[in-house]
Motif scaffolding. Structure first.
Motif, mmCIF file in Angstrom:
data_model
loop_
_atom_site.group_PDB
_atom_site.id
_atom_site.type_symbol
_atom_site.label_atom_id
_atom_site.label_comp_id
_atom_site.label_asym_id
_atom_site.label_seq_id
_atom_site.Cartn_x
_atom_site.Cartn_y
_atom_site.Cartn_z
ATOM 1 N N LEU A 21 57.676 -55.824 14.038
ATOM 2 C CA LEU A 21 57.994 -54.180 14.459
ATOM 3 C C LEU A 21 59.393 -53.991 14.304
ATOM 4 N N THR A 22 60.300 -54.807 14.781
ATOM 5 C CA THR A 22 61.600 -54.239 14.661
ATOM 6 C C THR A 22 61.942 -54.326 13.235
ATOM 7 N N ASP A 23 61.644 -55.244 12.247
ATOM 8 C CA ASP A 23 61.905 -55.416 10.919
ATOM 9 C C ASP A 23 61.361 -54.070 10.209
ATOM 10 N N LYS A 24 59.962 -53.713 10.521
ATOM 11 C CA LYS A 24 59.546 -52.398 9.927
ATOM 12 C C LYS A 24 59.965 -51.231 10.340
ATOM 13 N N SER A 25 60.640 -51.227 11.520
ATOM 14 C CA SER A 25 61.473 -50.117 11.906
ATOM 15 C C SER A 25 62.951 -49.949 12.004
ATOM 16 N N ARG A 26 63.323 -50.920 11.379
ATOM 17 C CA ARG A 26 64.885 -51.252 11.164
ATOM 18 C C ARG A 26 65.719 -49.917 10.940
ATOM 19 N N ASP A 27 65.367 -49.210 9.794
ATOM 20 C CA ASP A 27 66.003 -47.968 9.617
ATOM 21 C C ASP A 27 65.895 -46.771 10.559
ATOM 22 N N HIS A 28 64.734 -47.019 11.233
ATOM 23 C CA HIS A 28 64.561 -45.784 12.260
ATOM 24 C C HIS A 28 65.192 -46.132 13.508
ATOM 25 N N LEU A 29 65.402 -47.223 13.978
ATOM 26 C CA LEU A 29 65.965 -47.810 15.105
ATOM 27 C C LEU A 29 67.391 -47.907 15.032
ATOM 28 N N LYS A 30 67.832 -48.116 13.904
ATOM 29 C CA LYS A 30 69.290 -48.261 13.721
ATOM 30 C C LYS A 30 70.083 -47.040 13.962
ATOM 31 N N THR A 31 69.490 -45.837 13.759
ATOM 32 C CA THR A 31 70.398 -44.578 14.103
ATOM 33 C C THR A 31 70.678 -44.535 15.380
ATOM 34 N N TRP A 32 70.040 -45.149 16.469
ATOM 35 C CA TRP A 32 70.320 -45.252 17.680
ATOM 36 C C TRP A 32 70.765 -46.473 18.617
ATOM 37 N N LEU A 33 70.276 -47.690 17.898
ATOM 38 C CA LEU A 33 70.607 -48.751 18.732
ATOM 39 C C LEU A 33 71.523 -49.727 17.933
ATOM 40 N N PRO A 34 72.433 -50.225 18.520
ATOM 41 C CA PRO A 34 73.514 -51.198 18.031
ATOM 42 C C PRO A 34 73.010 -52.664 17.615
ATOM 43 N N TRP A 35 72.272 -53.023 18.013
ATOM 44 C CA TRP A 35 71.897 -54.509 17.829
ATOM 45 C C TRP A 35 71.077 -54.741 16.419
ATOM 46 N N LEU A 36 70.813 -54.059 15.799
ATOM 47 C CA LEU A 36 69.733 -54.131 14.450
ATOM 48 C C LEU A 36 70.571 -55.395 13.643
ATOM 49 N N ASP A 37 71.884 -55.355 13.444
ATOM 50 C CA ASP A 37 72.491 -56.108 12.377
ATOM 51 C C ASP A 37 72.538 -57.671 12.942
ATOM 52 N N PHE A 38 72.097 -57.490 14.389
ATOM 53 C CA PHE A 38 72.188 -59.060 15.048
ATOM 54 C C PHE A 38 70.899 -59.587 15.301
ATOM 55 N N THR A 39 69.733 -58.989 14.523
ATOM 56 C CA THR A 39 68.411 -59.316 14.599
ATOM 57 C C THR A 39 67.799 -59.458 13.212
ATOM 58 N N THR A 40 68.195 -60.495 12.559
ATOM 59 C CA THR A 40 67.912 -60.300 11.155
ATOM 60 C C THR A 40 66.574 -61.554 10.945
ATOM 61 N N LYS A 41 66.301 -62.239 11.926
ATOM 62 C CA LYS A 41 65.362 -63.133 11.707
ATOM 63 C C LYS A 41 64.502 -63.583 13.139
ATOM 64 N N ILE A 42 63.339 -64.022 12.945
ATOM 65 C CA ILE A 42 62.512 -64.402 14.177
ATOM 66 C C ILE A 42 63.406 -65.070 15.215
#
Length: 181
Positions: free
Chosen positions: A26-47
């Motif tokens: 879910l995180t990976d599919k929503s990455r671009d959407h979530l990255k607008t407001w959440l700072p942790w996406l670059d640190f969540t790159t694998k299961i």
């Protein structure tokens, strides 16, 4: 396994290590959407990153410092919500949440925040619940506003978001206000 049913389609389930794969997808599919407001996406790159996040959530729950749940909509994990921190000495909980892309606009998060607010006051005996959101994040800010939280002000440069700071609006609800509604 703890599950709190909100309505026929919507439940909160205590986050579990078995959620790692679904939550990461879910995180990976929503990455671009979530990255607008959440700072942790670059640190969540694998299961494994999601698994470590869940381990931290479970540790916080075991220590009675937080409560993180996955949001189930029609049996599918669609987001995460809970108390990022519970300050027992001040009897305050801090709600945090995110919803996967494609699940907004169904009233899901408003119902989840309402349920978490109710639970904080009626089950945990807390006095205050706070929700913080970036000033420009209108969708996130709309949730406490719909629930009649009080805008308590703005914290300047509250969060580093990849390449810039964002200000946060702090919304608060007191137990006496909630019970009066």
């Amino acid at each position: 396994m703890f599950i709190h049913k909100i309505n026929e389609d919507l439940s909160l389930k205590l986050i579990d290590l078995r959620d790692s794969e679904s939550l990461f997808e879910l995180t990976d599919k929503s990455r671009d959407h979530l990255k607008t407001w959440l700072p942790w996406l670059d640190f969540t790159t694998k299961i494994e990153d999601t698994t470590e996040f869940i381990k931290g959530c479970l540790k916080g729950f075991a220590e009675n410092k937080s409560l993180t749940s996955v949001i189930l909509f029609k049996g599918e994990i669609v987001g995460v919500a809970g108390y990022n921190h519970i300050n027992w000495s001040n009897k305050t909980a801090y709600i945090g949440y995110w919803l996967g892309e494609g699940f907004q606009g169904n009233g899901i998060m408003t119902e989840v925040a309402k349920t978490l607010t109710h639970y904080a006051f009626d089950e945990l005996g807390l006095n205050k619940v706070e929700i913080r959101a970036a000033v420009g994040n209108r969708k996130s800010r709309a949730i406490p506003e719909r629930l009649n939280y009080v805008n308590e002000g703005c914290i300047r440069q509250a969060e580093w978001l990849y390449d810039h700071y964002v200000d946060h609006v702090v919304y608060g609800m007191l137990a006496e206000e909630w019970k009066g509604k």
